[in-house]
Design an enzyme around this catalytic site. Structure first.
Site, PDB file in Angstrom:
ATOM      1  CG  HIS A   1      -6.307  -0.425   2.889  1.00 24.16           C
ATOM      2  ND1 HIS A   1      -5.150  -1.108   2.578  1.00 24.16           N
ATOM      3  CD2 HIS A   1      -7.101  -0.544   1.786  1.00 24.16           C
ATOM      4  CE1 HIS A   1      -5.240  -1.600   1.354  1.00 24.16           C
ATOM      5  NE2 HIS A   1      -6.412  -1.268   0.852  1.00 24.16           N
TER       6      HIS A   1
ATOM      7  CG  ASN B   1     -10.169   0.606  -6.046  1.00 22.79           C
ATOM      8  OD1 ASN B   1     -10.398   1.753  -5.692  1.00 22.79           O
ATOM      9  ND2 ASN B   1     -11.118  -0.215  -6.442  1.00 22.79           N
TER      10      ASN B   1
ATOM     11  CG  ASP C   1      -2.149  -1.307   3.870  1.00 25.32           C
ATOM     12  OD1 ASP C   1      -2.155  -0.440   2.970  1.00 25.32           O
ATOM     13  OD2 ASP C   1      -2.868  -2.317   3.827  1.00 25.32           O
TER      14      ASP C   1
ATOM     15  CG  ASN D   1      -6.789  -3.968  -5.120  1.00 25.73           C
ATOM     16  OD1 ASN D   1      -6.235  -4.769  -5.864  1.00 25.73           O
ATOM     17  ND2 ASN D   1      -7.889  -4.249  -4.467  1.00 25.73           N
TER      18      ASN D   1
END
Length: 193
Positions: A26, A74, A99, A120
């Site tokens: 991520h 997020n 990503d 997110n």
């Protein structure tokens, strides 16, 4: 360089803060932002008004802001929108490096707008900028093996094989950002894709 692209650009590497997330899938956006910072010989400092680590640089005479939000993925849209407002960067000149599960590992692709594909961080950026019409550098991480939950997969470190290839691909993604800034989306896509 046209009048529309003469102003500053904002390159945002998406990721999660903290050492436990440093080498996870991520966080490829952070890795690319770090490479870009190294190339311009700059260091990130905290931009208090936005809640992001920020580096101001020049690329081919153009002001470029390289940022890493200090919030979790997020919630990354708030610092992105705050930086865009503070530096008067239109959403069309924001570049999110992130990503991408829907691309094979090591693939780098460029696009403008589109859906978030369950990402997110992108969802947060789109909501905070109130548009999806920003640029994206999509860094392929591939799909999780078997029935592994994608949310779990993105927070795991790269495999041993992937780790060996990662430095080269991060450099390629940084090259893609620079090319995008230099020539614009369509010419950059024509060269990369």
């Amino acid at each position: 360089m046209t009048e529309a692209t003469a102003g500053p650009a904002l390159v945002v590497g998406l990721g999660n803060p903290g050492p436990e997330y440093e080498r996870t899938r991520h966080n490829v956006g952070f890795l690319v932002a770090d490479v870009l910072a190294g190339r311009v010989g700059g260091r990130f400092t905290v931009h208090k008004k936005s809640g992001a680590d920020l580096l101001e640089a020049r690329l081919d005479g153009r002001k470029v802001l390289i940022a890493k939000p200090r919030t979790f993925m997020n919630l990354s849209g708030r610092p992105v929108a705050a930086l865009a407002r503070f530096f008067s960067v239109p959403a069309t000149e924001v570049i999110a490096v992130h990503d991408e599960l829907d691309l094979p590992f090591g693939t780098v692709r460029l696009k403008r707008g589109g859906g978030e594909g369950g990402h997110n961080g992108l969802r947060s950026v789109s909501q905070s900028l109130t548009t999806k019409d920003y640029l994206r550098v999509r860094f392929g991480i591939g799909r999780p093996p078997g029935r592994q939950d994608p949310a779990d997969f993105v927070l795991k470190p790269f495999s041993g094989t992937e780790r060996k290839e990662l430095p080269v691909i991060v450099e390629q993604a940084a090259d893609a950002v620079e090319l995008l800034l230099r020539v614009g989306l369509e010419p950059a896509q024509n060269q990369l894709h």
